[in-house]
Design a protein around this motif. Structure first.
Motif, short mmCIF file in Angstrom:
data_model
loop_
_atom_site.label_atom_id
_atom_site.label_comp_id
_atom_site.label_asym_id
_atom_site.label_seq_id
_atom_site.Cartn_x
_atom_site.Cartn_y
_atom_site.Cartn_z
N UNK A 197 0.82 -1.21 0.00
CA UNK A 197 0.00 0.00 0.00
C UNK A 197 0.85 1.26 0.00
N UNK A 198 2.11 1.16 0.41
CA UNK A 198 3.00 2.32 0.45
C UNK A 198 3.89 2.40 -0.78
N UNK A 199 3.78 1.47 -1.69
CA UNK A 199 4.75 1.38 -2.78
C UNK A 199 4.20 1.91 -4.10
N UNK A 200 3.99 3.23 -4.16
CA UNK A 200 3.64 3.81 -5.45
C UNK A 200 4.92 4.01 -6.26
N UNK A 201 4.80 4.46 -7.47
CA UNK A 201 5.95 4.53 -8.39
C UNK A 201 7.05 5.48 -7.93
N UNK A 202 6.69 6.52 -7.18
CA UNK A 202 7.70 7.50 -6.78
C UNK A 202 8.25 7.24 -5.38
N UNK A 255 10.55 6.03 -2.56
CA UNK A 255 11.99 5.81 -2.58
C UNK A 255 12.37 4.65 -1.67
N UNK A 256 13.20 3.76 -2.22
CA UNK A 256 13.66 2.59 -1.48
C UNK A 256 15.10 2.84 -1.06
N UNK A 257 15.37 2.68 0.23
CA UNK A 257 16.69 2.94 0.79
C UNK A 257 17.16 1.68 1.51
N UNK A 282 10.68 3.15 -6.96
CA UNK A 282 10.15 1.86 -7.40
C UNK A 282 10.22 1.78 -8.92
N UNK A 283 9.88 2.87 -9.60
CA UNK A 283 9.93 2.89 -11.07
C UNK A 283 11.35 2.69 -11.59
N UNK A 292 10.47 5.38 1.75
CA UNK A 292 10.02 6.72 2.10
C UNK A 292 9.29 7.30 0.90
N UNK A 293 8.40 8.20 1.20
CA UNK A 293 7.66 8.86 0.12
C UNK A 293 8.03 10.32 0.11
N UNK A 294 8.27 10.88 -1.08
CA UNK A 294 8.53 12.32 -1.15
C UNK A 294 7.32 13.09 -0.63
N UNK A 295 7.58 14.26 -0.10
CA UNK A 295 6.50 15.10 0.42
C UNK A 295 5.66 15.59 -0.75
#
Length: 128
Positions: free
Chosen positions: A32-37, A39-41, A74-75, A104-107
């Motif tokens: 649910x948190x993994x949209x295309x933008x 960021x995976x760290x 993710x993309x 993490x997701x960008x703001x």
């Protein structure tokens, strides 16, 4: 004599179906948190290198390796590994569950402070 189907293409090499990489799974708990933008760290772990973990697939190890140098979306991971987005999401979900990466997701722009507020803060700081 009956011919058996071939599991490889002479020009492309071995063919592995995407669902084989995810063991038939199409979702993961963290999806649910993994949209295309998103960021995976890669996490800094004291217990060793993910390549030594025999439970990880080569694709899992590749994802951790790509994210070790710099955060990857993710993309970007899907593009770099030439895998479908759905497969990448499931593999990243596995890595999140194993605490090898975090997401993490960008703001979103709507949550960024208004430019006029920032100018007022700067003006106030200069006045001090």
């Amino acid at each position: 004599m009956q011919r058996t189907p071939r599991w490889f293409d002479d020009e492309a090499g071995p063919v592995v179906r995407p669902y084989a990489m995810t063991r038939g799974r199409t979702t993961s708990p963290a999806q649910h948190r993994l949209d295309l933008i998103a960021l995976v760290v890669a996490e800094d772990r004291a217990d060793g290198d993910p390549e030594a973990d025999q439970t990880l697939s080569p694709e899992h190890v590749d994802i951790v390796g790509l994210c070790r140098d710099a955060p990857q979306s993710v993309a970007e991971l899907a593009s770099e590994l030439d895998l479908p987005i759905g497969v990448i999401r499931v593999l990243i979900g596995d890595l999140v569950a194993d605490e090898l990466v975090h997401v993490t997701r960008p703001v979103p722009p709507a949550e960024l402070p208004d430019e006029s507020i920032l100018r007022d803060v700067i003006s106030g700081l200069r006045a001090l």
